[in-house]
Design an enzyme around this catalytic site. Sequence first.
Site, short mmCIF file in Angstrom:
data_model
loop_
_atom_site.label_atom_id
_atom_site.label_comp_id
_atom_site.label_asym_id
_atom_site.label_seq_id
_atom_site.Cartn_x
_atom_site.Cartn_y
_atom_site.Cartn_z
N LYS A 74 0.81 -1.22 0.00
CA LYS A 74 0.00 0.00 0.00
C LYS A 74 0.85 1.27 0.00
O LYS A 74 0.60 2.18 -0.79
CB LYS A 74 -0.96 -0.04 1.20
CG LYS A 74 -1.80 1.21 1.41
CD LYS A 74 -3.00 0.93 2.27
CE LYS A 74 -2.63 0.23 3.56
NZ LYS A 74 -1.78 1.04 4.45
N THR A 76 3.92 1.57 -0.89
CA THR A 76 4.67 1.60 -2.16
C THR A 76 3.82 2.18 -3.27
O THR A 76 4.28 3.03 -4.05
CB THR A 76 5.15 0.18 -2.52
OG1 THR A 76 5.95 -0.33 -1.45
CG2 THR A 76 5.95 0.18 -3.81
N ARG A 97 2.03 8.61 7.09
CA ARG A 97 2.31 8.43 8.51
C ARG A 97 3.79 8.15 8.72
O ARG A 97 4.49 7.69 7.82
CB ARG A 97 1.49 7.26 9.08
CG ARG A 97 0.00 7.49 9.10
CD ARG A 97 -0.73 6.26 9.62
NE ARG A 97 -0.53 5.12 8.74
CZ ARG A 97 -0.76 3.86 9.09
NH1 ARG A 97 -1.21 3.58 10.30
NH2 ARG A 97 -0.58 2.88 8.24
N LYS A 108 7.29 -6.17 10.42
CA LYS A 108 7.20 -5.45 9.15
C LYS A 108 8.54 -4.98 8.60
O LYS A 108 8.75 -4.94 7.40
CB LYS A 108 6.27 -4.24 9.34
CG LYS A 108 5.82 -3.59 8.05
CD LYS A 108 4.76 -2.53 8.35
CE LYS A 108 4.23 -1.90 7.07
NZ LYS A 108 3.20 -0.89 7.37
N ALA A 276 -3.87 1.54 12.71
CA ALA A 276 -5.27 1.48 12.30
C ALA A 276 -6.03 0.35 12.96
O ALA A 276 -7.26 0.36 12.96
CB ALA A 276 -5.36 1.35 10.78
N PHE A 304 -3.78 -0.51 6.97
CA PHE A 304 -4.43 -1.79 6.71
C PHE A 304 -5.50 -1.65 5.62
O PHE A 304 -5.36 -0.87 4.70
CB PHE A 304 -4.96 -2.39 8.01
CG PHE A 304 -3.89 -2.63 9.04
CD1 PHE A 304 -2.77 -3.39 8.73
CD2 PHE A 304 -3.97 -2.09 10.31
CE1 PHE A 304 -1.77 -3.62 9.66
CE2 PHE A 304 -2.98 -2.31 11.26
CZ PHE A 304 -1.87 -3.08 10.92
N PHE A 384 3.45 -8.75 -8.98
CA PHE A 384 4.56 -9.58 -8.50
C PHE A 384 5.05 -10.41 -9.68
O PHE A 384 4.28 -10.77 -10.58
CB PHE A 384 4.11 -10.50 -7.36
CG PHE A 384 4.16 -9.86 -6.00
CD1 PHE A 384 5.17 -10.18 -5.10
CD2 PHE A 384 3.21 -8.94 -5.62
CE1 PHE A 384 5.22 -9.59 -3.85
CE2 PHE A 384 3.25 -8.34 -4.37
CZ PHE A 384 4.26 -8.67 -3.48
N TRP A 412 7.06 -0.74 -7.74
CA TRP A 412 8.22 -1.24 -7.00
C TRP A 412 9.41 -1.34 -7.94
O TRP A 412 10.52 -0.91 -7.59
CB TRP A 412 7.93 -2.63 -6.39
CG TRP A 412 8.98 -3.07 -5.41
CD1 TRP A 412 8.93 -2.96 -4.05
CD2 TRP A 412 10.27 -3.66 -5.71
NE1 TRP A 412 10.10 -3.45 -3.48
CE2 TRP A 412 10.93 -3.88 -4.48
CE3 TRP A 412 10.91 -4.00 -6.89
CZ2 TRP A 412 12.20 -4.44 -4.39
CZ3 TRP A 412 12.19 -4.57 -6.81
CH2 TRP A 412 12.81 -4.78 -5.57
#
Length: 558
Positions: A74, A76, A97, A108, A276, A304, A384, A412
């Site tokens: 998200k 990214t 954030r 993470k 969140a 999230f 991906f 990415w």
Amino acid sequence: MTTTTKPLTDIEIANEATMKPIVEIAEKAGIPLDAVEQYGRFKAKIDTSKVVGDANAKVILVTAISPTPAGEGKSTVTVGLADALYQLDKSVMVALREPSLGPVMGVKGGATGGGYAQVLPMEQINLHFNGDFHAITTANNALSALIDNHLHQGNVLNIDPRRIIWKRVLDLNDRALRHVTVGLGGPLQGVPREDGFDITVASEIMAIFCLATSIQDLKERLKRILIGYTYDRQPVTVGDLQVEGALTLILKEALNPNLVQTIEGTPALIHGGPFANIAHGCNSIIATQTARKLADIVITEAGFGSDLGAEKFLNIKAREAGFKPSAVVIVATIRALKMHGGVAKTELVAQNVEALRVGIANLAQHVANVRNFGLEPVIALNRFITDTEAEIAFVLEWAQANEVRIARTNVWEEGGKGGIELAKQVLEVIEQPNDFHQLYELQETVEQKLTKIVQQVYGGAGVILTDAAKKQLTTIEKNGWDNLPICMAKTQYSLSDQPSLLGRPTDFVVTIREIIPKLGAGFLVCLTGDIMTMPGLPKQPAALRMDVAEDGSAVGLF
């Protein structure tokens, strides 16, 4: 003989990037030089009192499907979308954030985007940044110290030590601190009582910090914080202790948002960081509104999936800030959708259209969630390398059949270039009118508000309150606090309150076990399931992979 080159990690890509001096980024953003307080060459705080203009930029919210260990990307996509719009010559800023050290050291790792869609300097942002979280931690714990000192010095306010609800905080995952006893060791050490620690991002002061619109509003919100009750069950606030001024003093420098840049030089404001799943999950209103003065388009994200961060962004933050979002992007990956369809993480490489057929129901709920708010979503299908053409075709055909916009996204690997298709679709949406509205009115009962969230956002049947929650609700109604918005504390892994229920569960009931009034933040935190306000570390925390190279650079921040 062929050789394969190992892909660069996020931190290796970040370290190879050439950053521009932050004063150049500020100039590009239209920020006056006398508003820029530099923290080194590549970071700064912005004095918002010197940023003029109307906060009228269009706001694009980036959310996601229910997260899985397969990853969605998200942040990214948020950064890549901003860079794509910048490549299309749009006036754009990112508002994000700040990462918490809890997840950085826990599961993470870093939280500044990934690949060629990152904000920089990645290492410093992921660690201590410009000290905002330290200031929030200090203010929170200063209040704890002042409460305990008040008890020790005679307790003029008649506070019942058994009914103090304010906790200390720490910006780390540390389950051993969830329940502690303070004041042991005799009369000179204070009044013994049970206490506990939350993680800093769950502190009400973090929520206040992110919802305040000015330093005066910050002080007024701090004044309203409920710290506990007297022996005769009357509420006690920070205003009763008369320490809101001291807490504001600790926070006044931190209240200015932080300016950084993406790899491609797009200006980014990073400020505040409530989780969140246990808080409201959005960056500060001050940062968002400052960005709206400086650009035509602001890209922001909420934590999230749409059932958590986006719901709170739309029901709480947008209501408090007084703006209407123009579009919502839902990030999804084929890998994650297959997990929602029952595929184990170790089996995700193999093509499995049947699992997609099941798992895509999760995406369908998130699309419905956005539309329930009167907004039209755009799906970012985050690529991906293991995605097959058959799997991609299935998702694209599903989107077409359900009349929802979708764009293949590869930020990415390609940075802004990989988000051009997404950016073009978003630009089309923001030029169209929408019917944005909150899901509930504040004057509705707490149970009515809870029921609407569960039914219209989670897809559940309804709610039940435990006896403890009912007792708390009685106190809330007695004191006139029931007209506040709802901030659900719920697992991020499922649309329900049960982490194991993946996909799109139905006919479930959400159990509310506690309702905690956060009068300064201006919402009621409703705890569900076994959600913890102080997380623990996993068996193999990310910290085990972290190190410092001989040249002083960080290793293992992903």
